[in-house]
Design an enzyme around this catalytic site. Structure first.
Site, mmCIF file in Angstrom:
data_model
loop_
_atom_site.group_PDB
_atom_site.id
_atom_site.type_symbol
_atom_site.label_atom_id
_atom_site.label_comp_id
_atom_site.label_asym_id
_atom_site.label_seq_id
_atom_site.Cartn_x
_atom_site.Cartn_y
_atom_site.Cartn_z
ATOM 1 N N GLY A 1 0.839 -1.194 0.000
ATOM 2 C CA GLY A 1 0.000 0.000 0.000
ATOM 3 C C GLY A 1 0.871 1.239 0.000
ATOM 4 O O GLY A 1 1.999 1.201 0.499
ATOM 5 N N GLN B 1 2.960 9.982 1.196
ATOM 6 C CA GLN B 1 4.287 9.391 1.398
ATOM 7 C C GLN B 1 5.293 9.777 0.311
ATOM 8 O O GLN B 1 6.485 9.599 0.487
ATOM 9 C CB GLN B 1 4.184 7.860 1.466
ATOM 10 C CG GLN B 1 3.463 7.375 2.714
ATOM 11 C CD GLN B 1 3.294 5.870 2.679
ATOM 12 O OE1 GLN B 1 2.328 5.372 2.124
ATOM 13 N NE2 GLN B 1 4.231 5.140 3.251
ATOM 14 N N CYS C 1 5.529 -0.177 7.494
ATOM 15 C CA CYS C 1 5.207 0.987 6.664
ATOM 16 C C CYS C 1 6.448 1.366 5.873
ATOM 17 O O CYS C 1 7.549 1.383 6.422
ATOM 18 C CB CYS C 1 4.790 2.146 7.572
ATOM 19 S SG CYS C 1 4.438 3.660 6.675
ATOM 20 N N LEU C 2 6.267 1.678 4.593
ATOM 21 C CA LEU C 2 7.422 2.048 3.761
ATOM 22 C C LEU C 2 8.075 3.343 4.264
ATOM 23 O O LEU C 2 9.241 3.591 3.976
ATOM 24 C CB LEU C 2 6.990 2.208 2.297
ATOM 25 C CG LEU C 2 6.527 0.919 1.614
ATOM 26 C CD1 LEU C 2 5.975 1.220 0.219
ATOM 27 C CD2 LEU C 2 7.655 -0.104 1.544
ATOM 28 N N HIS D 1 -4.769 1.935 7.301
ATOM 29 C CA HIS D 1 -3.385 2.432 7.418
ATOM 30 C C HIS D 1 -3.127 3.549 6.392
ATOM 31 O O HIS D 1 -2.584 4.606 6.728
ATOM 32 C CB HIS D 1 -2.431 1.249 7.221
ATOM 33 C CG HIS D 1 -0.977 1.584 7.230
ATOM 34 N ND1 HIS D 1 -0.097 1.074 8.173
ATOM 35 C CD2 HIS D 1 -0.220 2.361 6.403
ATOM 36 C CE1 HIS D 1 1.127 1.545 7.908
ATOM 37 N NE2 HIS D 1 1.076 2.325 6.836
ATOM 38 N N GLU D 2 -3.550 3.319 5.147
ATOM 39 C CA GLU D 2 -3.298 4.318 4.090
ATOM 40 C C GLU D 2 -4.164 5.567 4.279
ATOM 41 O O GLU D 2 -3.705 6.680 4.013
ATOM 42 C CB GLU D 2 -3.533 3.711 2.697
ATOM 43 C CG GLU D 2 -2.673 2.501 2.346
ATOM 44 C CD GLU D 2 -1.194 2.687 2.612
ATOM 45 O OE1 GLU D 2 -0.689 3.818 2.507
ATOM 46 O OE2 GLU D 2 -0.534 1.692 2.946
ATOM 47 N N HIS E 1 -2.493 7.849 6.584
ATOM 48 C CA HIS E 1 -1.432 8.653 5.945
ATOM 49 C C HIS E 1 -2.004 9.945 5.367
ATOM 50 O O HIS E 1 -1.386 11.006 5.474
ATOM 51 C CB HIS E 1 -0.770 7.868 4.798
ATOM 52 C CG HIS E 1 0.322 6.941 5.241
ATOM 53 N ND1 HIS E 1 1.430 7.380 5.929
ATOM 54 C CD2 HIS E 1 0.498 5.613 5.069
ATOM 55 C CE1 HIS E 1 2.236 6.343 6.163
ATOM 56 N NE2 HIS E 1 1.682 5.251 5.648
#
Ligand code: NI
Length: 176
Positions: A46, A51, A91-92, A133-134, A137
Protein backbone atom coordinates in the site's frame (compact mmCIF):
# COMPACT_ATOMS: atom_id res chain seq x y z
CA UNK A 1 5.64 6.08 -15.18
CA UNK A 2 8.22 7.19 -12.68
CA UNK A 3 9.48 5.84 -9.41
CA UNK A 4 9.05 8.45 -6.67
CA UNK A 5 11.01 9.03 -3.47
CA UNK A 6 9.27 7.84 -0.30
CA UNK A 7 9.45 10.18 2.72
CA UNK A 8 10.58 8.61 5.97
CA UNK A 9 9.56 9.16 9.59
CA UNK A 10 10.02 11.65 11.26
CA UNK A 11 9.86 13.84 8.12
CA UNK A 12 7.34 16.62 8.95
CA UNK A 13 5.84 16.43 5.43
CA UNK A 14 4.31 13.08 6.46
CA UNK A 15 2.15 15.13 8.87
CA UNK A 16 0.46 17.26 6.18
CA UNK A 17 -3.27 16.58 5.81
CA UNK A 18 -4.07 15.83 2.16
CA UNK A 19 -6.80 17.75 0.31
CA UNK A 20 -9.57 16.07 -1.72
CA UNK A 21 -9.08 15.57 -5.45
CA UNK A 22 -11.46 17.86 -7.35
CA UNK A 23 -11.31 16.26 -10.79
CA UNK A 24 -10.04 12.79 -11.65
CA UNK A 25 -8.05 13.68 -14.76
CA UNK A 26 -4.95 12.38 -16.54
CA UNK A 27 -2.74 14.06 -13.95
CA UNK A 28 -4.37 12.01 -11.19
CA UNK A 29 -4.26 8.82 -13.30
CA UNK A 30 -0.56 9.44 -13.91
CA UNK A 31 -0.02 9.97 -10.15
CA UNK A 32 -1.77 6.62 -9.53
CA UNK A 33 0.51 4.81 -11.98
CA UNK A 34 3.61 6.41 -10.39
CA UNK A 35 2.35 5.41 -6.92
CA UNK A 36 1.82 1.82 -8.08
CA UNK A 37 5.27 1.64 -9.65
CA UNK A 38 6.86 3.06 -6.49
CA UNK A 39 4.88 0.66 -4.27
CA UNK A 40 5.76 -2.45 -6.32
CA UNK A 41 9.41 -1.43 -6.52
CA UNK A 42 9.72 -0.84 -2.74
CA UNK A 43 8.15 -3.50 -2.38
CA UNK A 44 5.01 -2.75 -0.42
CA UNK A 45 1.29 -3.56 -0.40
CA UNK A 46 0.00 0.00 0.00
CA UNK A 47 1.12 3.57 -0.61
CA UNK A 48 -0.53 6.92 -0.01
CA UNK A 49 0.27 10.06 -2.05
CA UNK A 50 1.33 11.79 1.20
CA UNK A 51 4.29 9.39 1.40
CA UNK A 52 5.69 10.76 -1.89
CA UNK A 53 5.07 14.38 -0.84
CA UNK A 54 1.89 14.82 -2.91
CA UNK A 55 -0.82 16.06 -0.60
CA UNK A 56 -3.93 14.91 -2.42
CA UNK A 57 -6.28 12.18 -1.21
CA UNK A 58 -5.07 9.31 -3.38
CA UNK A 59 -3.88 5.87 -2.30
CA UNK A 60 -2.99 2.59 -3.96
CA UNK A 61 -3.03 -0.99 -2.70
CA UNK A 62 -2.30 -4.50 -3.86
CA UNK A 63 -2.52 -7.27 -1.30
CA UNK A 64 -2.40 -10.12 -3.86
CA UNK A 65 0.48 -12.62 -3.67
CA UNK A 66 1.40 -12.21 -7.33
CA UNK A 67 0.95 -8.41 -7.50
CA UNK A 68 -1.82 -8.56 -10.07
CA UNK A 69 -4.65 -6.80 -8.22
CA UNK A 70 -3.83 -3.08 -8.11
CA UNK A 71 -6.49 -0.93 -6.50
CA UNK A 72 -6.60 2.88 -6.45
CA UNK A 73 -8.85 4.81 -4.08
CA UNK A 74 -9.39 8.54 -4.65
CA UNK A 75 -10.96 10.63 -1.87
CA UNK A 76 -11.55 7.49 0.25
CA UNK A 77 -13.99 7.79 3.14
CA UNK A 78 -14.43 5.04 5.70
CA UNK A 79 -18.19 4.77 6.25
CA UNK A 80 -18.26 2.04 8.90
CA UNK A 81 -15.85 0.14 11.13
CA UNK A 82 -16.64 -3.17 12.84
CA UNK A 83 -14.81 -5.71 14.94
CA UNK A 84 -11.21 -5.76 16.09
CA UNK A 85 -8.19 -7.14 14.31
CA UNK A 86 -4.61 -7.06 15.63
CA UNK A 87 -2.01 -7.22 12.87
CA UNK A 88 1.72 -6.78 12.79
CA UNK A 89 2.07 -3.68 10.59
CA UNK A 90 4.97 -2.15 8.79
CA UNK A 91 5.21 0.99 6.66
CA UNK A 92 7.42 2.05 3.76
CA UNK A 93 7.90 5.37 5.59
CA UNK A 94 9.11 3.61 8.75
CA UNK A 95 11.50 1.05 7.23
CA UNK A 96 12.35 -2.11 9.15
CA UNK A 97 9.85 -1.50 11.96
CA UNK A 98 6.97 -3.93 12.59
CA UNK A 99 4.54 -3.55 15.48
CA UNK A 100 1.20 -5.05 16.49
CA UNK A 101 -1.59 -2.52 15.86
CA UNK A 102 -5.30 -2.81 16.63
CA UNK A 103 -7.71 -1.84 13.83
CA UNK A 104 -11.26 -2.59 12.72
CA UNK A 105 -11.62 -6.05 11.15
CA UNK A 106 -14.37 -5.10 8.73
CA UNK A 107 -14.95 -1.76 7.03
CA UNK A 108 -17.00 -0.19 4.28
CA UNK A 109 -15.33 2.50 2.23
CA UNK A 110 -16.51 4.94 -0.40
CA UNK A 111 -14.11 6.37 -2.97
CA UNK A 112 -13.80 7.56 -6.55
CA UNK A 113 -12.35 5.20 -9.13
CA UNK A 114 -9.98 6.14 -11.99
CA UNK A 115 -12.95 7.36 -14.06
CA UNK A 116 -14.09 9.64 -11.25
CA UNK A 117 -17.09 7.42 -10.49
CA UNK A 118 -18.16 6.96 -6.89
CA UNK A 119 -17.99 3.37 -5.62
CA UNK A 120 -18.52 1.64 -2.33
CA UNK A 121 -16.73 -1.49 -1.20
CA UNK A 122 -16.52 -3.76 1.80
CA UNK A 123 -13.17 -4.98 3.04
CA UNK A 124 -12.13 -7.56 5.62
CA UNK A 125 -8.87 -8.63 7.25
CA UNK A 126 -5.62 -7.52 5.62
CA UNK A 127 -7.34 -5.35 2.98
CA UNK A 128 -9.36 -3.55 5.68
CA UNK A 129 -6.21 -3.02 7.77
CA UNK A 130 -4.31 -1.75 4.75
CA UNK A 131 -7.04 0.74 3.77
CA UNK A 132 -7.20 2.10 7.35
CA UNK A 133 -3.39 2.43 7.42
CA UNK A 134 -3.30 4.32 4.09
CA UNK A 135 -6.26 6.56 4.99
CA UNK A 136 -4.36 7.52 8.15
CA UNK A 137 -1.43 8.65 5.94
CA UNK A 138 -3.78 11.04 4.10
CA UNK A 139 -4.62 12.59 7.48
CA UNK A 140 -0.93 12.91 8.41
CA UNK A 141 -1.04 9.96 10.79
CA UNK A 142 1.46 7.10 11.02
CA UNK A 143 1.07 3.64 12.57
CA UNK A 144 3.75 4.50 15.14
CA UNK A 145 1.31 7.11 16.53
CA UNK A 146 -0.63 4.19 18.05
CA UNK A 147 2.45 3.19 20.09
CA UNK A 148 3.68 4.73 23.34
CA UNK A 149 5.75 7.92 23.19
CA UNK A 150 8.76 5.98 24.53
CA UNK A 151 8.50 3.33 21.83
CA UNK A 152 8.08 6.00 19.12
CA UNK A 153 11.20 7.87 20.34
CA UNK A 154 13.18 4.60 20.25
CA UNK A 155 12.06 3.94 16.69
CA UNK A 156 12.98 7.49 15.64
CA UNK A 157 16.49 7.12 17.15
CA UNK A 158 16.96 3.70 15.55
CA UNK A 159 16.02 5.06 12.10
CA UNK A 160 18.25 8.14 12.49
CA UNK A 161 21.16 5.91 13.46
CA UNK A 162 20.65 3.58 10.48
CA UNK A 163 20.44 6.59 8.13
CA UNK A 164 23.74 7.93 9.55
CA UNK A 165 25.34 4.53 8.93
CA UNK A 166 24.02 4.58 5.33
CA UNK A 167 25.66 7.97 4.76
CA UNK A 168 28.93 6.74 6.30
CA UNK A 169 28.86 3.71 3.99
CA UNK A 170 28.22 5.86 0.92
CA UNK A 171 31.15 8.15 1.86
CA UNK A 172 33.45 5.12 1.87
CA UNK A 173 32.46 4.22 -1.67
CA UNK A 174 34.85 5.38 -4.40
CA UNK A 175 33.80 8.77 -5.80
CA UNK A 176 33.80 8.06 -9.51
NI1 NI B 1 2.46 3.29 5.62
Amino acid sequence: MAKLTILEFPDPRLRIKAVPVEVVDDKIRSLVSDLLETMYEAPGIGLAATQVDVHQRVLVLDISEDKTAPLALINPEILSLDGIEVTEEGCLSVPGVYEKIERAEHITVRALDLDGKSMEMEAHGLLAVCIQHECDHLDGKLFVDYLSELKRQRIRKRLEKSRRLDVAESLKAPAI
